[in-house]
Design a protein around this motif. Structure first.
Motif, short mmCIF file in Angstrom:
data_model
loop_
_atom_site.label_atom_id
_atom_site.label_comp_id
_atom_site.label_asym_id
_atom_site.label_seq_id
_atom_site.Cartn_x
_atom_site.Cartn_y
_atom_site.Cartn_z
N HIS A 78 33.87 41.62 51.14
CA HIS A 78 34.24 41.91 49.73
C HIS A 78 34.98 43.20 49.97
CE1 HIS A 78 30.74 39.63 48.16
NE2 HIS A 78 30.05 40.00 48.98
N LEU A 79 36.59 43.07 49.56
CA LEU A 79 37.43 44.08 49.88
C LEU A 79 37.19 45.42 49.18
CD1 LEU A 79 40.54 41.66 49.36
CD2 LEU A 79 39.43 42.22 51.47
N PHE A 80 36.61 45.47 48.00
CA PHE A 80 36.38 46.71 47.18
C PHE A 80 35.04 46.90 47.13
CE2 PHE A 80 40.55 47.06 44.64
CZ PHE A 80 41.14 46.96 45.50
N GLY A 81 34.08 46.09 48.02
CA GLY A 81 32.57 46.11 47.91
C GLY A 81 31.95 45.60 46.86
N THR A 82 30.75 45.66 46.77
CA THR A 82 29.89 45.10 45.60
C THR A 82 29.31 45.98 44.57
OG1 THR A 82 28.08 44.90 46.87
CG2 THR A 82 29.61 43.03 46.81
N ASN A 83 28.94 45.72 43.49
CA ASN A 83 27.95 46.58 42.61
C ASN A 83 26.54 46.37 42.83
OD1 ASN A 83 27.88 44.24 41.19
ND2 ASN A 83 29.01 44.74 39.51
N GLY A 84 25.76 46.88 41.91
CA GLY A 84 24.14 47.02 41.90
C GLY A 84 23.78 45.26 41.85
N VAL A 85 24.43 44.27 41.37
CA VAL A 85 23.88 43.07 41.05
C VAL A 85 24.62 41.98 42.19
CG1 VAL A 85 23.04 43.44 39.04
CG2 VAL A 85 25.60 42.62 39.18
N GLY A 86 25.34 42.74 43.02
CA GLY A 86 26.19 41.79 44.07
C GLY A 86 27.38 41.29 43.38
N GLN A 87 28.09 41.70 42.33
CA GLN A 87 29.31 41.26 42.05
C GLN A 87 30.32 41.94 42.74
OE1 GLN A 87 28.82 42.02 37.99
NE2 GLN A 87 28.43 40.24 37.15
N ASP A 88 31.46 41.28 42.88
CA ASP A 88 32.52 41.67 44.01
C ASP A 88 33.36 42.42 43.10
OD1 ASP A 88 34.08 40.80 46.60
OD2 ASP A 88 35.58 40.92 44.91
N VAL A 89 33.53 43.86 43.68
CA VAL A 89 34.29 44.83 42.64
C VAL A 89 35.77 44.47 42.92
CG1 VAL A 89 34.87 47.06 42.89
CG2 VAL A 89 32.51 46.47 43.26
N PHE A 90 36.24 43.99 43.94
CA PHE A 90 37.62 43.38 43.91
C PHE A 90 38.10 42.38 42.80
CE2 PHE A 90 41.05 40.86 45.40
CZ PHE A 90 42.04 41.63 45.33
N ALA A 91 37.32 41.33 42.79
CA ALA A 91 37.42 40.43 41.70
C ALA A 91 37.40 40.79 40.26
CB ALA A 91 36.37 39.06 41.75
N GLN A 92 36.25 41.92 40.13
CA GLN A 92 36.42 42.50 38.76
C GLN A 92 37.35 43.36 38.48
OE1 GLN A 92 32.30 44.45 38.52
NE2 GLN A 92 31.76 42.64 37.32
N THR A 93 37.92 44.22 39.61
CA THR A 93 39.00 44.97 39.18
C THR A 93 40.21 44.54 38.82
OG1 THR A 93 37.83 46.71 40.78
CG2 THR A 93 40.36 47.16 40.10
N VAL A 94 40.61 43.40 39.63
CA VAL A 94 41.92 42.51 39.19
C VAL A 94 41.60 41.87 37.96
CG1 VAL A 94 42.34 42.41 41.67
CG2 VAL A 94 41.07 40.64 40.45
N ARG A 95 40.38 41.69 37.55
CA ARG A 95 40.21 40.79 36.34
C ARG A 95 40.50 41.85 35.15
NH1 ARG A 95 40.51 36.68 32.85
NH2 ARG A 95 39.09 36.93 30.97
N GLY A 96 39.71 43.08 35.42
CA GLY A 96 40.06 44.17 34.49
C GLY A 96 41.33 44.70 34.29
N LEU A 97 42.06 44.73 35.35
CA LEU A 97 43.66 45.32 35.46
C LEU A 97 44.21 44.17 34.58
CD1 LEU A 97 45.84 46.98 36.39
CD2 LEU A 97 46.03 45.76 38.30
#
Length: 335
Positions: A95-114
């Motif tokens: 997990h390149l940017f780590g994970t959050n409290g429910v295990g979601q990949d922060v990198f995938a969420q960050t690029v989607r949010g961007l």
């Protein structure tokens, strides 16, 4: 006894008259004179490339767009898929940017949010600039009751607290999706630009080329589209560039307070809102999204400054090659 020969002497040969010179054929090898528009475009491009800040900003924007739309292919995790075996894990190879409290990949969420924030920012800037150019140009060109009615609408929208209105209306448009959110942001983001376009149009409508087109019977809307708007295009380009950064900041602020992009979708604003409380303990939940937001807004402002100097005919910015030639000429003149 000799006798003299009588008779007319033979006339002396006269030189032939020079033939009239034939018209010279056009030299096909001679380069054609470039159009004025092409020369203006090359000058603007040279000024833009000479502005290091604008080049750095453009490179940053391209890299951010590449990350936003190519980043999902760099990880096997989807932004909604949790990894229950890795909760609040720091950045790693998995997990390149780590994970959050429910295990979601922060990198995938960050690029989607961007990706979502960039699309919203571009659409808001496009819609608001188009609306401002049409309203401002029509008000300035037609004048009279059209000018008074349109400027009354502008003043009325300026009086309304835009943030409060968007928060109230967006809560009632949950089913309409993020497109309705884009239209709301664009609706309250064009008034100042329209006022500037109106002032520029008032000064342009009395110019000779506009009056000549009017006397020739050209329709007013055609005059606006062919003569007025191209002459205010420099200002509109700069304003639209800066409006992208402002729209992204507005979207982030509204999403931070829960009035923007709705879950399960994410944006930079929703990621910042979700990671604010845990930032002291799990900083990767907050600082990656915050860094991308700061980089994008900074890059857009750098591009806007470079475009302002490049498109301004009175700007003192000159291409780098011209500056070197001026310096070498000065050294030859004053050794």
């Amino acid at each position: 006894m000799t006798t003299a020969t009588t008779g007319s002497a033979a006339p002396e040969p006269t030189a032939p008259e020079p033939a009239a010179p034939e018209p010279a054929a056009p030299d096909s090898a001679a380069p054609a004179r470039p159009p004025r528009a092409a020369g203006r475009g090359r000058l603007v491009l040279a000024r833009l490339l000479a502005a290091r800040g604008a080049v750095v900003g453009a490179v940053l924007v391209l890299l951010l767009f590449a990350l936003a739309f190519g980043g999902p292919y760099l990880t096997r995790w989807d932004y909604t898929t949790p990894d229950f075996s890795a909760l609040h894990q720091p950045p790693s190879a998995e997990h390149l940017f780590g994970t959050n409290g429910v295990g979601q990949d922060v990198f995938a969420q960050t690029v989607r949010g961007l990706q979502k924030s960039l699309v919203i920012g571009l659409l808001v800037a496009l819609f608001s600039t188009l609306l401002a150019s049409v309203v401002g140009a029509c008000a300035g060109y037609f004048g009279g009751w059209a000018d008074r009615a349109l400027m009354f609408l502008v003043d009325l929208l300026l009086v309304f607290p835009a943030f409060l209105v968007i928060t109230i209306v967006s809560a009632r448009l949950k089913s309409a999706g993020w497109i309705a959110f884009v239209l709301l942001l664009a609706l309250f983001n064009w008034m100042i630009t329209a006022r500037v376009v109106r002032s520029m149009t008032i000064s342009l409508r009395e110019r000779e080329f506009v009056r000549a087109a009017r006397f020739m019977g050209v329709r007013p809307l055609r005059i606006i589209s062919r003569h007025i708007l191209p002459n205010v295009a420099s200002f509109l380009i700069i304003d639209a560039t800066i409006a992208v950064g402002g729209a992204v900041m507005s979207e982030t602020a509204l999403s931070y307070f829960g009035f923007g992009v709705k879950p399960p979708d994410v944006s930079l604003g929703t990621l910042l809102a979700a990671g604010t409380g845990e930032a002291p303990v799990f900083p990767w939940l907050f600082y990656f999204a915050a860094a991308l937001l700061v980089l994008f807004v900074l890059a857009v402002n750098l591009i806007g400054d470079g475009l302002r100097d490049a498109l301004d005919p009175t700007s003192g910015a000159t291409p780098r090659r011209s500056r070197r030639s001026h310096r070498s000429a000065a050294r030859r003149k004053h050794p």
